[in-house]
Design a protein around this motif. Structure first.
Motif, short mmCIF file in Angstrom:
data_model
loop_
_atom_site.label_atom_id
_atom_site.label_comp_id
_atom_site.label_asym_id
_atom_site.label_seq_id
_atom_site.Cartn_x
_atom_site.Cartn_y
_atom_site.Cartn_z
N LYS A 137 6.46 -6.43 10.10
CA LYS A 137 5.77 -6.48 11.40
C LYS A 137 5.72 -5.08 12.02
O LYS A 137 5.67 -4.95 13.24
N ASP A 138 5.77 -4.04 11.18
CA ASP A 138 5.61 -2.64 11.59
C ASP A 138 6.78 -2.08 12.39
O ASP A 138 6.61 -1.12 13.14
N ASN A 139 7.96 -2.64 12.24
CA ASN A 139 9.13 -2.15 12.96
C ASN A 139 9.80 -1.04 12.14
O ASN A 139 10.52 -1.30 11.18
N GLN A 140 9.57 0.21 12.55
CA GLN A 140 10.15 1.35 11.84
C GLN A 140 11.66 1.41 11.97
O GLN A 140 12.36 1.85 11.07
N ARG A 141 12.17 0.96 13.09
CA ARG A 141 13.62 0.98 13.32
C ARG A 141 14.33 0.09 12.29
O ARG A 141 15.40 0.44 11.79
N ALA A 142 13.72 -1.04 11.95
CA ALA A 142 14.31 -1.93 10.94
C ALA A 142 14.36 -1.24 9.58
O ALA A 142 15.35 -1.34 8.85
N LEU A 143 13.30 -0.50 9.25
CA LEU A 143 13.28 0.25 7.99
C LEU A 143 14.38 1.31 7.99
O LEU A 143 15.08 1.48 6.99
N GLU A 144 14.55 1.99 9.11
CA GLU A 144 15.60 3.00 9.22
C GLU A 144 16.99 2.38 9.04
O GLU A 144 17.86 2.98 8.42
N GLN A 145 17.18 1.17 9.58
CA GLN A 145 18.48 0.51 9.42
C GLN A 145 18.75 0.17 7.96
O GLN A 145 19.86 0.37 7.47
N LEU A 146 17.73 -0.31 7.26
CA LEU A 146 17.88 -0.60 5.83
C LEU A 146 18.14 0.70 5.06
O LEU A 146 18.97 0.73 4.16
N PHE A 147 17.41 1.74 5.43
CA PHE A 147 17.57 3.04 4.79
C PHE A 147 19.01 3.51 4.95
O PHE A 147 19.66 3.91 3.98
N LYS A 154 18.60 -6.33 -1.58
CA LYS A 154 19.48 -5.38 -2.26
C LYS A 154 19.11 -5.26 -3.74
O LYS A 154 18.97 -4.15 -4.26
N SER A 155 18.91 -6.38 -4.40
CA SER A 155 18.50 -6.37 -5.81
C SER A 155 17.17 -5.66 -5.98
O SER A 155 16.99 -4.85 -6.89
N TYR A 156 16.25 -5.98 -5.10
CA TYR A 156 14.92 -5.36 -5.15
C TYR A 156 15.04 -3.84 -5.05
O TYR A 156 14.41 -3.10 -5.80
N LEU A 157 15.85 -3.36 -4.08
CA LEU A 157 16.00 -1.92 -3.87
C LEU A 157 16.58 -1.23 -5.11
O LEU A 157 16.13 -0.15 -5.49
N PHE A 158 17.57 -1.85 -5.74
CA PHE A 158 18.17 -1.23 -6.91
C PHE A 158 17.22 -1.23 -8.11
O PHE A 158 17.14 -0.24 -8.85
N VAL A 159 16.47 -2.31 -8.28
CA VAL A 159 15.50 -2.35 -9.38
C VAL A 159 14.38 -1.34 -9.13
O VAL A 159 13.97 -0.61 -10.04
N ALA A 160 13.89 -1.27 -7.91
CA ALA A 160 12.83 -0.31 -7.57
C ALA A 160 13.32 1.12 -7.78
O ALA A 160 12.59 1.97 -8.29
N THR A 161 14.56 1.39 -7.39
CA THR A 161 15.14 2.73 -7.58
C THR A 161 15.26 3.06 -9.06
O THR A 161 14.93 4.17 -9.48
N LYS A 162 15.71 2.10 -9.84
CA LYS A 162 15.83 2.31 -11.29
C LYS A 162 14.46 2.61 -11.89
O LYS A 162 14.29 3.57 -12.64
N ASN A 163 13.46 1.79 -11.56
CA ASN A 163 12.12 1.96 -12.13
C ASN A 163 11.51 3.30 -11.74
O ASN A 163 10.94 4.00 -12.59
N LEU A 164 11.64 3.67 -10.49
CA LEU A 164 11.08 4.94 -10.04
C LEU A 164 11.83 6.11 -10.68
O LEU A 164 11.22 7.12 -11.06
N SER A 165 13.13 5.98 -10.83
CA SER A 165 13.92 7.03 -11.49
C SER A 165 13.46 7.23 -12.93
O SER A 165 13.29 8.36 -13.39
N ILE A 166 13.25 6.13 -13.63
CA ILE A 166 12.79 6.20 -15.03
C ILE A 166 11.41 6.84 -15.08
O ILE A 166 11.14 7.68 -15.95
N ASN A 167 10.53 6.48 -14.14
CA ASN A 167 9.20 7.09 -14.09
C ASN A 167 9.29 8.59 -13.87
O ASN A 167 8.54 9.36 -14.47
N MET A 195 21.21 -11.20 1.48
CA MET A 195 21.88 -11.33 2.76
C MET A 195 20.85 -11.70 3.83
O MET A 195 19.73 -11.20 3.84
N LYS A 196 21.30 -12.53 4.73
CA LYS A 196 20.41 -12.99 5.80
C LYS A 196 19.97 -11.83 6.70
O LYS A 196 18.80 -11.75 7.09
N GLU A 197 20.89 -10.91 6.97
CA GLU A 197 20.57 -9.76 7.83
C GLU A 197 19.47 -8.90 7.20
O GLU A 197 18.54 -8.46 7.88
N ASP A 198 19.56 -8.69 5.86
CA ASP A 198 18.54 -7.91 5.16
C ASP A 198 17.18 -8.59 5.25
O ASP A 198 16.16 -7.94 5.45
N ARG A 199 17.17 -9.90 5.08
CA ARG A 199 15.91 -10.65 5.12
C ARG A 199 15.27 -10.53 6.51
O ARG A 199 14.07 -10.32 6.63
#
Length: 192
Positions: free
Chosen positions: A13-23, A69-82, A1-5
């Motif tokens: 660029k160190d914007n914590q608010r953007a991270l919180e929105q994704l979170f 979105k794909s990246y987040l789900f793959v990262a979550t899967k990998n960390l869960s397995i770890n 999604m363009k908004e996610d990008r």
């Protein structure tokens, strides 16, 4: 999604608010996904929080070639397995008696290095604001889950998560300095 990008570029660029929105956008679904692997809802929440922390920690160098979105789900899967694999490994270690490491055999120089490392860690933790320090110690030292901390302190789980993200960001500022110190400490045990 363009908004996610766009949000991810702001994170870089160190914007914590953007991270919180994704979170906020992905947290619930990622927790449900992680729970399929780790079973515990509390552990799933920690996995997701750690995924976002790692994104923040590596924001300058992280390259995402798929959708966020794909990246987040793959990262979550990998960390869960770890996490599951580590839990299995820890269980096996408990089943097979290991020789416990004792620091009583350290000579005076080694003992001094050990104490210096411990003092540095304590100082870094002491710099945290009072509530954040308590939450960090309850999680990382006492081993309590986010939900247990929330219940114990009478706060929400999301407050615990936010405080842990901030605490880990603070501690990670000292990461390279600390790693160098620990490596020199460990090398002091090796006979050359």
């Amino acid at each position: 999604m363009k908004e996610d990008r766009i949000l991810f570029e702001c994170v870089k660029k160190d914007n914590q608010r953007a991270l919180e929105q994704l979170f906020q956008k992905y947290y619930f679904n990622l927790c449900l996904y992680a729970k399929k692997y780790v079973v515990s809802a509390d552990l799933a929440e920690e996995v997701v929080a750690d995924v976002f922390f790692k994104i923040w920690q590596n924001r300058k160098t992280l390259q995402i070639n798929t959708s966020l979105k794909s990246y987040l789900f793959v990262a979550t899967k990998n960390l869960s397995i770890n996490v599951v694999n580590k839990a299995k490994s820890d269980y096996l270690k408990q089943e097979i008696p290991e020789i416990s490491i004792s620091f009583s055999h350290l000579n005076s120089d080694e003992s001094l290095h050990y104490n210096e490392v411990k003092i540095q860690i304590d100082q870094i933790i002491e710099e945290l604001p009072p509530q954040r320090k308590i939450i960090f110690k309850l999680n990382r030292i006492d081993g309590l889950k986010y939900k247990e901390i929330a219940e114990k302190l009478g706060i929400s789980v999301s407050t615990v998560q936010k405080q842990m993200v901030e605490a880990i960001k603070h501690v990670s500022q000292y990461e390279s300095q600390f790693i160098t110190f620990v490596i020199s400490f460990c090398l002091s045990f090796i006979d050359v």
